[in-house]
Design a protein around this motif. Structure first.
Motif, PDB file in Angstrom:
ATOM      1  N   LYS A   1       0.829  -1.323   0.072  1.00  0.00           N
ATOM      2  CA  LYS A   1       0.207   0.035   0.057  1.00  0.00           C
ATOM      3  C   LYS A   1       0.837   1.222  -0.140  1.00  0.00           C
ATOM      4  N   SER A   2       1.926   1.386   0.951  1.00  0.00           N
ATOM      5  CA  SER A   2       2.968   2.351   0.660  1.00  0.00           C
ATOM      6  C   SER A   2       3.581   2.600  -0.463  1.00  0.00           C
ATOM      7  N   ILE A   3       4.011   1.373  -1.084  1.00  0.00           N
ATOM      8  CA  ILE A   3       4.539   1.686  -2.187  1.00  0.00           C
ATOM      9  C   ILE A   3       3.769   2.131  -3.453  1.00  0.00           C
ATOM     10  N   ILE A   4       2.453   1.646  -3.367  1.00  0.00           N
ATOM     11  CA  ILE A   4       1.541   2.255  -4.593  1.00  0.00           C
ATOM     12  C   ILE A   4       1.326   3.543  -4.276  1.00  0.00           C
ATOM     13  N   ILE A   5       1.181   4.217  -3.040  1.00  0.00           N
ATOM     14  CA  ILE A   5       0.789   5.487  -2.841  1.00  0.00           C
ATOM     15  C   ILE A   5       2.140   6.346  -3.154  1.00  0.00           C
ATOM     16  N   CYS A   6       3.445   5.931  -2.893  1.00  0.00           N
ATOM     17  CA  CYS A   6       4.606   6.706  -3.340  1.00  0.00           C
ATOM     18  C   CYS A   6       4.700   6.726  -4.754  1.00  0.00           C
ATOM     19  N   VAL A   7       4.451   5.603  -5.307  1.00  0.00           N
ATOM     20  CA  VAL A   7       4.466   5.763  -6.893  1.00  0.00           C
ATOM     21  C   VAL A   7       3.324   6.636  -7.684  1.00  0.00           C
TER      22      VAL A   7
END
Length: 137
Positions: free
Chosen positions: A7-13
């Protein structure tokens, strides 16, 4: 734990993607506004030149004898075009395109833009080379 990481990787991207998109949109909008401004200034300079400039034959020095050659620099958009001209005895001077080089119209003073729109005449290669050094450096 794994769900939180994904979830945090998707938000960062997503944040990086949207930031880049906003940057590109802003960049292209700014370039478009600058190009419109430069084109507007060049068009107004051309309008003034067409109203105030004598014809091409009157701009050619009248003291030149029959078949003398000279160089003509003329602004065309974002480039300065160089022509080799010959002042023949006929009613029209012959122009031969030689080359052009890019310039930033925003770096050229308004008076020079007006003169370049009309066309600047150089009698020798040395005068032309000196002129080019001013705009290529």
């Amino acid at each position: 734990m794994y769900k939180k990481l994904v979830k945090s990787i998707i938000i960062c991207v997503s944040v990086v993607f949207f930031t880049l998109m906003i940057g590109y949109i802003t960049y292209f909008a700014t370039v478009n506004v600058i190009n419109r401004s430069v084109t507007k200034n060049l068009n107004s300079a051309e309008a003034v030149a067409s109203q105030t400039t004598p014809g091409m034959q009157e701009a050619i020095p009248s003291s030149t004898p029959g078949n003398e050659q000279y160089y003509l620099a003329r602004l065309n958009g974002n480039s300065i075009e160089i022509y080799l001209c010959s002042n023949t005895d006929s009613a029209k001077a012959a122009e031969k395109f030689l080359y052009s080089f890019k310039v930033y119209a925003s770096d050229i003073p308004d008076d020079d833009i007006l003169n370049l729109t009309r066309g600047i005449i150089f009698k020798t290669k040395e005068e032309l080379a000196s002129f080019e050094e001013d705009y290529n450096s």
